[in-house]
Structures are given as structure tokens and as C-alpha cells.
Motif scaffolding. Structure first.
Motif, PDB file in Angstrom:
ATOM      1  N   CYS A   1     -12.816   3.449  11.945  1.00 17.02           N
ATOM      2  CA  CYS A   1     -12.085   3.770  10.722  1.00 17.02           C
ATOM      3  C   CYS A   1     -10.675   3.211  10.884  1.00 17.02           C
ATOM      4  N   VAL A   2     -10.248   2.366   9.952  1.00 14.35           N
ATOM      5  CA  VAL A   2      -8.948   1.707  10.111  1.00 14.35           C
ATOM      6  C   VAL A   2      -7.781   2.591   9.683  1.00 14.35           C
ATOM      7  N   VAL A   3      -8.071   3.680   8.986  1.00 15.19           N
ATOM      8  CA  VAL A   3      -7.002   4.459   8.342  1.00 15.19           C
ATOM      9  C   VAL A   3      -5.903   4.925   9.299  1.00 15.19           C
ATOM     10  N   PRO A   4      -6.210   5.524  10.467  1.00 10.42           N
ATOM     11  CA  PRO A   4      -5.121   6.014  11.326  1.00 10.42           C
ATOM     12  C   PRO A   4      -4.126   4.930  11.739  1.00 10.42           C
ATOM     13  N   ARG A   5      -4.612   3.721  12.045  1.00 11.64           N
ATOM     14  CA  ARG A   5      -3.715   2.631  12.439  1.00 11.64           C
ATOM     15  C   ARG A   5      -3.077   1.938  11.243  1.00 11.64           C
ATOM     16  N   ALA A   6      -3.587   2.209  10.053  1.00 13.61           N
ATOM     17  CA  ALA A   6      -3.026   1.587   8.851  1.00 13.61           C
ATOM     18  C   ALA A   6      -1.731   2.258   8.408  1.00 13.61           C
ATOM     19  N   ILE A   7      -1.466   3.466   8.877  1.00 17.20           N
ATOM     20  CA  ILE A   7      -0.274   4.204   8.434  1.00 17.20           C
ATOM     21  C   ILE A   7       1.002   3.391   8.644  1.00 17.20           C
ATOM     22  N   PRO A   8       1.302   2.902   9.858  1.00 20.18           N
ATOM     23  CA  PRO A   8       2.525   2.122  10.039  1.00 20.18           C
ATOM     24  C   PRO A   8       2.505   0.790   9.303  1.00 20.18           C
ATOM     25  N   ILE A   9       1.313   0.248   9.024  1.00 18.20           N
ATOM     26  CA  ILE A   9       1.227  -1.005   8.269  1.00 18.20           C
ATOM     27  C   ILE A   9       1.642  -0.775   6.822  1.00 18.20           C
ATOM     28  N   VAL A  10       1.143   0.310   6.224  1.00 12.42           N
ATOM     29  CA  VAL A  10       1.524   0.665   4.856  1.00 12.42           C
ATOM     30  C   VAL A  10       3.036   0.888   4.776  1.00 12.42           C
ATOM     31  N   GLU A  11       3.584   1.603   5.744  1.00 10.58           N
ATOM     32  CA  GLU A  11       5.028   1.838   5.747  1.00 10.58           C
ATOM     33  C   GLU A  11       5.808   0.538   5.886  1.00 10.58           C
ATOM     34  N   ALA A  12       5.332  -0.355   6.746  1.00  7.45           N
ATOM     35  CA  ALA A  12       6.032  -1.618   6.984  1.00  7.45           C
ATOM     36  C   ALA A  12       6.062  -2.485   5.727  1.00  7.45           C
ATOM     37  N   MET A  13       4.919  -2.604   5.063  1.00  6.73           N
ATOM     38  CA  MET A  13       4.869  -3.432   3.865  1.00  6.73           C
ATOM     39  C   MET A  13       5.698  -2.804   2.740  1.00  6.73           C
ATOM     40  N   THR A  14       5.734  -1.478   2.684  1.00  6.86           N
ATOM     41  CA  THR A  14       6.583  -0.790   1.709  1.00  6.86           C
ATOM     42  C   THR A  14       8.047  -1.112   1.979  1.00  6.86           C
ATOM     43  N   ALA A  15       8.427  -1.063   3.250  1.00 10.60           N
ATOM     44  CA  ALA A  15       9.818  -1.346   3.627  1.00 10.60           C
ATOM     45  C   ALA A  15      10.202  -2.777   3.285  1.00 10.60           C
ATOM     46  N   LEU A  16       9.306  -3.723   3.513  1.00  7.65           N
ATOM     47  CA  LEU A  16       9.602  -5.122   3.196  1.00  7.65           C
ATOM     48  C   LEU A  16       9.817  -5.317   1.697  1.00  7.65           C
ATOM     49  N   VAL A  17       8.983  -4.673   0.884  1.00  6.85           N
ATOM     50  CA  VAL A  17       9.124  -4.789  -0.574  1.00  6.85           C
ATOM     51  C   VAL A  17      10.431  -4.162  -1.040  1.00  6.85           C
ATOM     52  N   LEU A  18      10.735  -2.956  -0.546  1.00  8.44           N
ATOM     53  CA  LEU A  18      11.926  -2.248  -0.999  1.00  8.44           C
ATOM     54  C   LEU A  18      13.207  -2.913  -0.491  1.00  8.44           C
ATOM     55  N   ALA A  19      13.194  -3.406   0.739  1.00  4.94           N
ATOM     56  CA  ALA A  19      14.378  -4.102   1.260  1.00  4.94           C
ATOM     57  C   ALA A  19      14.619  -5.391   0.483  1.00  4.94           C
ATOM     58  N   ASP A  20      13.545  -6.088   0.152  1.00  7.61           N
ATOM     59  CA  ASP A  20      13.665  -7.307  -0.649  1.00  7.61           C
ATOM     60  C   ASP A  20      14.238  -6.985  -2.024  1.00  7.61           C
ATOM     61  N   ALA A  21      13.731  -5.923  -2.660  1.00  7.00           N
ATOM     62  CA  ALA A  21      14.223  -5.520  -3.979  1.00  7.00           C
ATOM     63  C   ALA A  21      15.677  -5.063  -3.912  1.00  7.00           C
ATOM     64  N   TYR A  22      16.033  -4.377  -2.837  1.00 11.36           N
ATOM     65  CA  TYR A  22      17.412  -3.906  -2.648  1.00 11.36           C
ATOM     66  C   TYR A  22      18.371  -5.078  -2.502  1.00 11.36           C
ATOM     67  N   LEU A  23      18.003  -6.064  -1.693  1.00 10.39           N
ATOM     68  CA  LEU A  23      18.862  -7.228  -1.500  1.00 10.39           C
ATOM     69  C   LEU A  23      18.971  -8.040  -2.790  1.00 10.39           C
ATOM     70  N   SER A  24      17.874  -8.126  -3.525  1.00  8.64           N
ATOM     71  CA  SER A  24      17.904  -8.819  -4.812  1.00  8.64           C
ATOM     72  C   SER A  24      18.817  -8.115  -5.791  1.00  8.64           C
ATOM     73  N   HIS A  25      18.747  -6.792  -5.814  1.00  8.23           N
ATOM     74  CA  HIS A  25      19.587  -5.999  -6.713  1.00  8.23           C
ATOM     75  C   HIS A  25      21.068  -6.189  -6.377  1.00  8.23           C
ATOM     76  N   LYS A  26      21.377  -6.265  -5.087  1.00  9.63           N
ATOM     77  CA  LYS A  26      22.778  -6.438  -4.664  1.00  9.63           C
ATOM     78  C   LYS A  26      23.316  -7.809  -5.069  1.00  9.63           C
ATOM     79  N   THR A  27      22.462  -8.819  -5.086  1.00 13.71           N
ATOM     80  CA  THR A  27      22.947 -10.156  -5.414  1.00 13.71           C
ATOM     81  C   THR A  27      23.106 -10.369  -6.920  1.00 13.71           C
ATOM     82  N   THR A  28      22.433  -9.526  -7.728  1.00 16.65           N
ATOM     83  CA  THR A  28      22.479  -9.729  -9.184  1.00 16.65           C
ATOM     84  C   THR A  28      23.279  -8.658  -9.912  1.00 16.65           C
ATOM     85  N   HIS A  29      23.748  -7.639  -9.163  1.00 14.99           N
ATOM     86  CA  HIS A  29      24.537  -6.567  -9.783  1.00 14.99           C
ATOM     87  C   HIS A  29      25.785  -6.306  -8.964  1.00 14.99           C
ATOM     88  N   ILE A  30      26.889  -6.179  -9.632  1.00 14.80           N
ATOM     89  CA  ILE A  30      28.181  -5.913  -8.960  1.00 14.80           C
ATOM     90  C   ILE A  30      28.446  -4.419  -8.981  1.00 14.80           C
TER      91      ILE A  30
END
Length: 353
Positions: free
Chosen positions: A324-353
Motif C-alpha cells: 500500500c503506497v499511502v503511508p509513504r505518500a504522505i510526505p510526497i503530497v506535502e512536498a508537492m503542495t509546498a512546491l505549488v504554494l511556494a511557486d504561487a507565493y513567489l509569483s504573487h510577490k513579483t506581481t503585487h506591491i
């Protein structure tokens, strides 16, 4: 190539195969001056690594990360961060029997038909071993946005599931090997996974993720909607078959008068069926979603399949695989979430003062 990269401003490009020399990547777009705790990166990798318990694959890898560039004296330099994770416990002979045969529901068939040639050792690049680089990059992304709290946990294994309407102490998630915040249910899940493994079979499940302290305004309308990018990130993870956020499919059974999130004066809402995102933009409420994982395709029992000349064959899995992949998938889900949110955060900073 584009198919080996993920993200816009914060962009991860990865390399490596399951039984190759090493796995690794380059994370570009990280601002200079961010303090990086490499121990925290290793901790995240340890949560994902194989061989960590009796209910996961017994492949033994230390998954020790080596930072090659982009960090100096504990801080990011603004240059690309390159990292490498060595492969150490490959047993390629376990896969010689499928050199010319295709496992049912595995990427073996589609990879060979698309490229005309494939690395059959452990699935090559289609292996979940690829996600080790994602977790490393995600651990860096978490440190770009430390004010955002990302917590994923096992919501279900097979038909064993948490109660959707009950609140759980998510600090208990790491207290058991299945990563379920309810200890009684966790014990049942563990026993069930062990029984499935003894049968030579596999089972799927769901991961739920809750993200708190998300700033209002992340994400953009139309083709860079925050929930669309989260969906792409989750659907990129091996074995994922479904993604839903907010009320998800259950929302289809509600009336709009009940589903609408009524605003309070401070801009927060009384309910959160929107899942923290409206119009593709974060609204300041917690983001929550679920990710569905299918049973692992490689079984330790015989199944009918075909070979590369389309003759019918009987195929039985060998080697070391997660029941069952679920137990090891927990940190993967968190990692991909962090990459999306960090990317969105950096994008927001570059387009909003």
C-alpha cells in the motif's frame, strides 16, 4: 525537456531512474538569503524512504542528500540549488523476467509503446523512486514559506476510513507507521495491509491534506488557478487516480443555499465548502483536499498479460514493493503542495506591491 520540469517561477527539474546511479534535481528560482536547515530536508526524506517499517517495501536506501550548489553558509545564494541522492540497494535481476513482458496496469506497456525502449529495472523513471527528488525540493519549498502549515495524513486504506466530520489531532499522524491520526483505526489499517501483503496482493487508499495560514490572493484566474495547479501536482504522483478539494463530489448533492460560504465582517467565512480557494485564488481560509491512490500494480501472484510481441503470458511480480503506497505518500503530497504554494507565493510577490 518540459516533461521533466515542474513549476513556473520556482521550477524543479529532476533526473534519474529507479536502478540508475543516482536521483537528483535542480531547483531554480529560490530567492537569495533564505536560511535552509539541511537536517529538515533529511527528515522529510527519511519519512519517504523505503524500508522504514514492516508495511512498506523493504528496499534499503539511506536517501542521504548531497547539496551540490545554491546554498552557502546555510543560506540560499539565489542560484540554482542542485542536489543528488545516491541509489544503493538496486536488485535489477528481480526485474529480468519482465524485460519483454508488461505488468497489467503498469507503465511498462505505455512507456515501451511511446518511446520504443524502456528501462525495465524497477520501472526506470516510472518508478515512485522518482519522488525522492520531489520530497527534497518540497522540503526546501517549505522553508521558503515557513508560515504556511501543511499537514497530510492517511484518511483511508481500502474501506477502512476516518470519519469525515470528526476532528483529529494531526500531531498524532507520525505516531504510527501508517500515518493515521486515529490510533485505533491505524492498528486496523496496519493489520489489514499486512494481511493483504501475505496474500500477495495490494490495496489503495486516500490521503487528506490540510493547509493552514495560506495568505489571501495566491493563484491566478483562468489557467493558473491554485486548485488546478494543486490538482496537476497531485495527479503527477505515481498511482494517483483522483483529486478533490473543498466539498468535492459531496457538494454535488447540496443546494446552493447550503453550499455557499457566508462571509463574516473580517472576510472569513462561516463554512469552508470552497476549500480555501475561490475563482482559483486563495481566500485566506484553510485549503483542504483528498488524493486517491490505486493499489500498486505489481502483484506477487500470477496474472495473465502479454509480452512485446503480444503473445499471452503469465506474469508474477518479484522484488520489493509496497503493498500500500499511502503511508509513504504522505510526505510526497506535502512536498508537492509546498512546491505549488511556494511557486504561487513567489509569483504573487513579483506581481503585487
Amino acid at each position: 525537456m518540459a516533461r521533466n520540469s515542474f513549476g513556473n517561477i520556482l521550477r524543479l527539474t529532476t533526473y534519474g531512474e529507479s536502478h540508475g546511479f543516482s536521483m537528483g534535481g535542480i531547483l531554480d528560482g529560490v530567492p537569495a538569503g533564505i536560511e535552509i536547515d539541511q537536517d529538515l530536508i533529511q527528515q522529510e526524506l527519511d519519512r519517504r524512504k523505503p524500508g522504514q517499517s514492516s508495511i512498506v517495501t523493504q528496499r534499503k536506501e539511506s536517501d542521504t542528500i548531497q547539496i551540490k550548489s545554491g546554498i552557502f553558509e546555510g543560506k540560499t545564494t539565489g542560484m540554482p540549488i542542485a542536489f543528488e541522492i545516491m541509489n544503493a540497494d538496486q536488485k535489477s535481476k528481480d526485474y529480468s523476467h519482465i524485460k519483454n513482458e508488461f505488468r497489467p496496469s503498469h507503465a511498462d506497456f505505455t512507456y515501451e509503446k511511446k518511446f520504443g525502449h524502456r528501462d525495465y529495472r524497477g520501472g526506470g523513471r516510472s518508478s515512485a523512486r522518482e519522488t525522492v527528488s520531489w520530497v527534497a525540493a518540497g522540503a526546501i519549498a517549505k522553508q521558503i514559506i515557513p508560515f504556511i502549515k501543511i499537514k497530510a495524513f492517511t484518511f483511508s486504506v481500502g474501506k477502512l476510513s476516518l470519519d469525515e466530520n470528526h476532528e483529529y489531532n494531526l500531531d498524532q499522524t507520525e505516531s504510527n507507521i501508517v500515518r493515521c491520526p486515529d490510533q485505533k483505526l491505524a492498528d486496523e489499517m496496519i493489520d489489514y495491509i499486512k494481511s493483504i501483503r501475505k496474500q500477495g496482493d495490494t490495496v489503495g487508499g486516500q490521503v487528506k491534506c490540510i493547509v493552514e495560514n495560506v495568505p489571501l490572493g495566491l493563484g491566478d484566474p483562468v489557467f493558473e488557478k491554485l486548485h488546478a495547479n494543486l490538482a496537476k501536482a497531485m495527479m503527477s504522483i505515481n498511482a494517483v487516480k483522483g483529486f478533490e478539494y473543498g466539498s468535492g463530489f459531496s457538494g454535488t448533492e447540496m443546494l446552493g443555499s447550503n453550499h455557499n460560504d457566508i462571509f463574516e465582517k473580517d472576510g472569513h467565512t462561516q463554512t469552508n465548502y470552497s476549500g480555501g480557494i475561490q475563482g482559483g485564488i486563495s481566500n485566506g481560509m484553510p485549503i483542504y483536499f483528498k488524493v486517491a491512490f490505486k493499489p500498486v500494480a505489481t502483484l506477487m501472484t500470477s496474472q495473465r498479460s502479454i509480452n512485446n510481441i503480444h503473445d499471452t503470458v503469465e506474469i508474477t511480480g518479484k522484488g520489493r514493493h509496497d503493498p500500500c503506497v499511502v503511508p509513504r505518500a504522505i510526505p510526497i503530497v506535502e512536498a508537492m503542495t509546498a512546491l505549488v504554494l511556494a511557486d504561487a507565493y513567489l509569483s504573487h510577490k513579483t506581481t503585487h506591491i
